[in-house]
Design a protein around this motif. Structure first.
Motif, PDB file in Angstrom:
ATOM      1  N   ALA A   1    -140.754  -4.097  51.975  1.00 22.23           N
ATOM      2  CA  ALA A   1    -141.001  -3.302  50.767  1.00 22.23           C
ATOM      3  C   ALA A   1    -140.618  -4.082  49.518  1.00 22.23           C
ATOM      4  N   LEU A   2    -139.524  -4.822  49.586  1.00 23.76           N
ATOM      5  CA  LEU A   2    -139.101  -5.644  48.453  1.00 23.76           C
ATOM      6  C   LEU A   2    -140.158  -6.690  48.115  1.00 23.76           C
ATOM      7  N   LEU A   3    -140.782  -7.249  49.124  1.00 24.43           N
ATOM      8  CA  LEU A   3    -141.728  -8.345  48.917  1.00 24.43           C
ATOM      9  C   LEU A   3    -143.161  -7.883  48.668  1.00 24.43           C
ATOM     10  N   THR A   4    -143.516  -6.679  49.117  1.00 23.45           N
ATOM     11  CA  THR A   4    -144.931  -6.299  49.066  1.00 23.45           C
ATOM     12  C   THR A   4    -145.241  -5.044  48.270  1.00 23.45           C
ATOM     13  N   ASP A   5    -144.270  -4.173  48.043  1.00 25.87           N
ATOM     14  CA  ASP A   5    -144.582  -2.938  47.319  1.00 25.87           C
ATOM     15  C   ASP A   5    -144.872  -3.262  45.856  1.00 25.87           C
ATOM     16  N   ALA A   6    -145.888  -2.637  45.308  1.00 25.35           N
ATOM     17  CA  ALA A   6    -146.276  -2.919  43.926  1.00 25.35           C
ATOM     18  C   ALA A   6    -145.353  -2.254  42.915  1.00 25.35           C
TER      19      ALA A   6
ATOM     20  N   GLN B   1    -138.513 -10.258  41.878  1.00 21.49           N
ATOM     21  CA  GLN B   1    -138.009 -10.178  43.251  1.00 21.49           C
ATOM     22  C   GLN B   1    -136.836 -11.132  43.462  1.00 21.49           C
ATOM     23  N   CYS B   2    -136.937 -12.337  42.925  1.00 16.65           N
ATOM     24  CA  CYS B   2    -135.822 -13.288  43.031  1.00 16.65           C
ATOM     25  C   CYS B   2    -134.599 -12.767  42.293  1.00 16.65           C
ATOM     26  N   GLY B   3    -134.832 -12.166  41.129  1.00 15.79           N
ATOM     27  CA  GLY B   3    -133.719 -11.594  40.383  1.00 15.79           C
ATOM     28  C   GLY B   3    -133.027 -10.482  41.145  1.00 15.79           C
ATOM     29  N   LEU B   4    -133.811  -9.648  41.816  1.00 19.03           N
ATOM     30  CA  LEU B   4    -133.236  -8.569  42.622  1.00 19.03           C
ATOM     31  C   LEU B   4    -132.455  -9.126  43.808  1.00 19.03           C
TER      32      LEU B   4
ATOM     33  N   ASN C   1    -138.898 -17.958  49.497  1.00 19.42           N
ATOM     34  CA  ASN C   1    -140.346 -17.743  49.536  1.00 19.42           C
ATOM     35  C   ASN C   1    -140.980 -18.138  48.203  1.00 19.42           C
ATOM     36  N   PRO C   2    -141.835 -19.149  48.178  1.00 23.19           N
ATOM     37  CA  PRO C   2    -142.452 -19.584  46.912  1.00 23.19           C
ATOM     38  C   PRO C   2    -143.360 -18.528  46.296  1.00 23.19           C
ATOM     39  N   LEU C   3    -143.737 -17.523  47.069  1.00 24.52           N
ATOM     40  CA  LEU C   3    -144.605 -16.464  46.552  1.00 24.52           C
ATOM     41  C   LEU C   3    -143.819 -15.325  45.914  1.00 24.52           C
TER      42      LEU C   3
ATOM     43  N   SER D   1    -127.521 -25.245  50.580  1.00 18.17           N
ATOM     44  CA  SER D   1    -128.945 -25.234  50.907  1.00 18.17           C
ATOM     45  C   SER D   1    -129.676 -26.393  50.229  1.00 18.17           C
ATOM     46  N   LYS D   2    -130.802 -26.778  50.800  1.00 20.87           N
ATOM     47  CA  LYS D   2    -131.642 -27.811  50.198  1.00 20.87           C
ATOM     48  C   LYS D   2    -132.410 -27.272  48.988  1.00 20.87           C
ATOM     49  N   GLN D   3    -132.517 -25.938  48.891  1.00 17.61           N
ATOM     50  CA  GLN D   3    -133.266 -25.341  47.795  1.00 17.61           C
ATOM     51  C   GLN D   3    -132.325 -24.971  46.654  1.00 17.61           C
ATOM     52  N   SER D   4    -132.622 -25.457  45.479  1.00 18.69           N
ATOM     53  CA  SER D   4    -131.716 -25.266  44.348  1.00 18.69           C
ATOM     54  C   SER D   4    -131.552 -23.800  43.967  1.00 18.69           C
TER      55      SER D   4
END
Length: 296
Positions: free
Chosen positions: A113-118, A154-157, A147-149, A179-182
């Protein structure tokens, strides 16, 4: 991670008229006042979830609290409503109610829901529900950052959720700080404050100090900010002062602010030296303010 719930065991759609919702809410209120729990049979659970569509907030709250008291038996139908209801009010309430239920089986669907709900409220309520699960919650919020998408919201949440989890997810957060991701490192560093405050964790403090020299400016900024917030600790203010020479304007600004918060009177001369060569007007303004605060 578990697979998300694809559907409900019973596809009968319930709906309540305004009068039916009022009657049900009144009955539940009386039960709750008497200390009685709702029966929690499938029919009642479906009625309560139908009630989540009611326009009256107080009634929705009664239905949500009742589902929370029913507990895990309500999880399957709530998960189904979260992902499948066409009514955004129901989806919002389902996410909030799953938080009350506290069943980790709902985590896969809360993430979906976090990733797909509008709807942004559904996204936020889902992130809030995930955050109550501590270490388990961290494992579901980190993929949002990876997730690059994922959108900036969403990232802020996800970052907010990690900060809320704090010390309860310390093990996973300290791992994520490497992590390798900044974006993951930055979010983990920002969330370590609770661990440092609660347990005075030397490993967590070392991770924050090391982050001051991270290859990512974003990670450095989070470390500087956190050190400024945790001003009661005995930080080596010279580590912050070196950041005044950064090529990044934001890092210089945050370094000056952190020195102010840390009451770093021993760095006044270094601030004055930086002031002589600083070219950015915003940074100059902040350094002047910091010097003034430290000398008053």
């Amino acid at each position: 991670m578990e697979e998300s719930l694809g559907g409900s065991s019973d596809e009968v759609n319930y709906s309540l008229t305004e009068d039916e919702a009022t009657t049900l809410a009144n009955e539940l209120t009386i039960k709750l006042k008497n200390g009685d729990r709702p029966e929690g049979n499938q029919e009642q659970i479906k009625q309560l979830i139908a009630g989540l569509a009611d326009k009256r907030g107080l009634l929705r709250r009664t239905f949500s609290e009742s589902l929370g008291l029913i507990g895990k038996k309500a999880t399957p139908e709530l998960r189904h409503a979260l992902l499948n209801s066409q009514n955004v009010t129901v989806r919002r309430a389902a996410a909030k109610t799953l938080k009350l239920v506290g069943d980790p089986d709902a985590l896969p669907d809360l993430l979906k829901a976090l990733l797909t709900d509008a709807d942004l409220v559904v996204q936020g309520s889902s992130a809030g529900a995930i955050a109550i699960f501590g270490e388990k919650g961290v494992q579901y919020l980190l993929p949002v950052l990876e997730n690059p998408l994922s959108t900036s919201i969403q990232c802020g949440l996800a970052k907010w959720g990690l900060a809320f989890i704090g010390a309860e997810g310390a093990k996973s957060l300290k791992k994520a700080a490497k992590s390798k991701q900044s974006i993951v490192r930055a979010s983990a560093i920002a969330a370590l404050g609770d661990q440092i405050q609660s347990l005075n964790d030397d490993e967590a403090k070392s991770l924050v100090i090391n982050a001051l020299n991270d290859c990512s400016n974003e990670v450095q900024i989070e470390a500087i900010n956190l050190i400024g917030i945790l001003q009661e600790y005995d930080w080596d203010t010279r580590l912050i002062t070196t950041k005044l020479d950064s090529d990044d304007i934001e890092i210089r600004k945050q370094a000056a602010l952190a020195l102010m918060k840390l009451n770093a009177k021993d760095q006044i001369e270094s601030l004055k030296e930086r002031l002589d060569i600083e070219s950015n007007l915003n940074v100059i303004s902040i350094i002047n303010l910091t010097i003034k605060m430290l000398t008053d």
